[in-house]
Design an enzyme around this catalytic site. Sequence first.
Site, PDB file in Angstrom:
ATOM      1  N   HIS A   1      45.137  50.500  50.469  1.00  0.00           N
ATOM      2  CA  HIS A   1      45.599  49.151  49.677  1.00  0.00           C
ATOM      3  C   HIS A   1      47.404  49.730  50.764  1.00  0.00           C
ATOM      4  O   HIS A   1      48.070  48.248  50.377  1.00  0.00           O
ATOM      5  CB  HIS A   1      45.921  48.752  48.211  1.00  0.00           C
ATOM      6  CG  HIS A   1      45.121  48.961  47.722  1.00  0.00           C
ATOM      7  ND1 HIS A   1      45.194  49.293  46.156  1.00  0.00           N
ATOM      8  CD2 HIS A   1      43.943  48.194  48.116  1.00  0.00           C
ATOM      9  CE1 HIS A   1      43.571  49.431  45.846  1.00  0.00           C
ATOM     10  NE2 HIS A   1      43.068  48.239  46.160  1.00  0.00           N
TER      11      HIS A   1
ATOM     12  N   ARG B   1      40.131  44.392  59.424  1.00  0.00           N
ATOM     13  CA  ARG B   1      41.463  45.324  58.218  1.00  0.00           C
ATOM     14  C   ARG B   1      40.061  46.909  58.516  1.00  0.00           C
ATOM     15  O   ARG B   1      38.739  46.682  58.162  1.00  0.00           O
ATOM     16  CB  ARG B   1      40.573  44.907  57.037  1.00  0.00           C
ATOM     17  CG  ARG B   1      40.638  45.578  55.894  1.00  0.00           C
ATOM     18  CD  ARG B   1      40.285  46.002  54.732  1.00  0.00           C
ATOM     19  NE  ARG B   1      41.074  46.477  53.357  1.00  0.00           N
ATOM     20  CZ  ARG B   1      40.062  47.265  52.611  1.00  0.00           C
ATOM     21  NH1 ARG B   1      38.827  45.954  52.050  1.00  0.00           N
ATOM     22  NH2 ARG B   1      40.398  47.822  51.753  1.00  0.00           N
TER      23      ARG B   1
ATOM     24  N   ASN C   1      36.799  41.704  58.160  1.00  0.00           N
ATOM     25  CA  ASN C   1      37.125  42.148  57.118  1.00  0.00           C
ATOM     26  C   ASN C   1      35.897  42.139  57.098  1.00  0.00           C
ATOM     27  O   ASN C   1      35.286  41.751  56.069  1.00  0.00           O
ATOM     28  CB  ASN C   1      37.775  41.776  55.703  1.00  0.00           C
ATOM     29  CG  ASN C   1      37.944  43.413  54.437  1.00  0.00           C
ATOM     30  OD1 ASN C   1      37.375  43.962  54.840  1.00  0.00           O
ATOM     31  ND2 ASN C   1      38.935  43.090  53.505  1.00  0.00           N
TER      32      ASN C   1
ATOM     33  N   ARG D   1      36.037  51.584  38.410  1.00  0.00           N
ATOM     34  CA  ARG D   1      36.088  53.112  38.631  1.00  0.00           C
ATOM     35  C   ARG D   1      37.084  54.159  37.803  1.00  0.00           C
ATOM     36  O   ARG D   1      37.973  52.987  36.596  1.00  0.00           O
ATOM     37  CB  ARG D   1      37.394  52.970  39.747  1.00  0.00           C
ATOM     38  CG  ARG D   1      36.251  52.444  41.649  1.00  0.00           C
ATOM     39  CD  ARG D   1      36.805  52.375  42.271  1.00  0.00           C
ATOM     40  NE  ARG D   1      36.953  50.964  43.146  1.00  0.00           N
ATOM     41  CZ  ARG D   1      37.960  50.899  44.136  1.00  0.00           C
ATOM     42  NH1 ARG D   1      38.779  51.649  44.499  1.00  0.00           N
ATOM     43  NH2 ARG D   1      37.687  49.759  43.703  1.00  0.00           N
TER      44      ARG D   1
ATOM     45  N   GLU E   1      47.172  40.857  52.986  1.00  0.00           N
ATOM     46  CA  GLU E   1      47.008  41.928  53.774  1.00  0.00           C
ATOM     47  C   GLU E   1      46.479  41.021  55.163  1.00  0.00           C
ATOM     48  O   GLU E   1      46.424  41.637  55.802  1.00  0.00           O
ATOM     49  CB  GLU E   1      46.028  42.516  53.429  1.00  0.00           C
ATOM     50  CG  GLU E   1      46.148  43.437  52.114  1.00  0.00           C
ATOM     51  CD  GLU E   1      45.048  43.655  51.418  1.00  0.00           C
ATOM     52  OE1 GLU E   1      44.838  42.983  49.980  1.00  0.00           O
ATOM     53  OE2 GLU E   1      44.957  44.690  51.440  1.00  0.00           O
TER      54      GLU E   1
END
Length: 402
Positions: free
Chosen positions: A181, A92, A8, A242, A385
Amino acid sequence: MKKILVINAGSSSLKYQLYDMTDESVLAKGRVERIGMDASIVVHEPKDREDLRYVEEILDHTTAVRVVLQKLTDPVHGVIQSIDEIDAVGHRIVHGGEKLTKSMIVDDQVKQEIRSLFDLAPLHNPAHLMGITAIENNLPNVPQTVVFDTAFHSTMPPMCFMYPIPKVLYNKHKVRRYGFHGTSHQYVSEQAAKFLNKPLESLKIITCHIGNGASVTAIKDGKSFDTSMGMTPLEGLMMGTRSGDIDPAIVPYAMAKEELTVNEVNSMLNKHSGLMAISGLSSDMREITESMDKDPNAKLAFDMFEYRLRKYIGSYAAALNGVDVIVFTAGIGENSVVLRKAVCKNLTYLGVKLDEQRNAERVSKDRRISADDSKVEVLVIPTNEELMIARDTYRLLEELQQ
Ligand code: ADP
């Protein structure tokens, strides 16, 4: 073909996990942080061997990969004899756009497509491509695959992915909801069906991936029907830093009043909003919950976070015309007893009945936190993941070798 390296790559970081696919165990994992800065941090955590953490100057991703490969083959801290034991590398990738809707083997065309999406994911896709190049430079003969965060959401119907704005923006610039996601939402929905011992296709599921970044997905027939993140990972829930959903008119208004540039307003909404902005304390849910009894700003931040999440769950129950399973996952979803309790307390109208004792248990495994007589199953499922990426990579390589 048994050992898969999962990568990643971020703009200044590179995380890795080496899997042995004979039993899906993690042989080693770690990360290189602060790539390109004066003191990069290397963390290497091999299975059954001593962890390693030190500082070194690492100028680019190619050097970072070289360092990772050295650690994996190190006589003391390593877990393999030689880099030849690595059969494939899976990456990823955050944005796959409209064309890259499933995991695939990397070739020139795929790289070009990832490059063409730089504008849509400026923080992520360039870094991912650096990761792919860094592997090419170090392991030129090893096949690489890419697994996209957006792919699971490619099943959304136009009703869910279109924005009600002039169509030219979609036709010319691909402005639409993509969702993120996806690997996590897919993994936890599949695990939920396994846990309940029911066919995935028979369940209406709402998955809540609540970490620093957070999104909710409505899943029916085993497919993503709608999701809260949009063209970018800014839309939807309130997050650590965010904003999530706001009135879009705030953007030009704030720009005019505060004389902000495009970059400044982007940074305001992505890095200086959410829990951080409202609490004035932290973007970290642990700190918020620890302070909220005495600090009204922390309390407001928590209440807004919970309320906005609950509204999404309610709207997705309406989108699906009911819900059988609600899943909590990621840092906050897996660990925050208080948040799950607050959300579920006001979902009784849906038939949710929380078992407080089950909810308060601190174990990291797939588990039910609803009462036995709850109409809706509420589950906590630790996301994984990396394992999904390793599995997809393994599957693609088996297909390649056939
Ligand atoms: P990322 O999106 O960066 O992968 P994570 O999934 O690791 O994020 O989630 C990070 C969030 O999880 C932080 O807000 C952190 O406070 C929260 N978290 C981790 N452990 C706990 C805990 N025990 N209680 C409450 N929140 C927690």
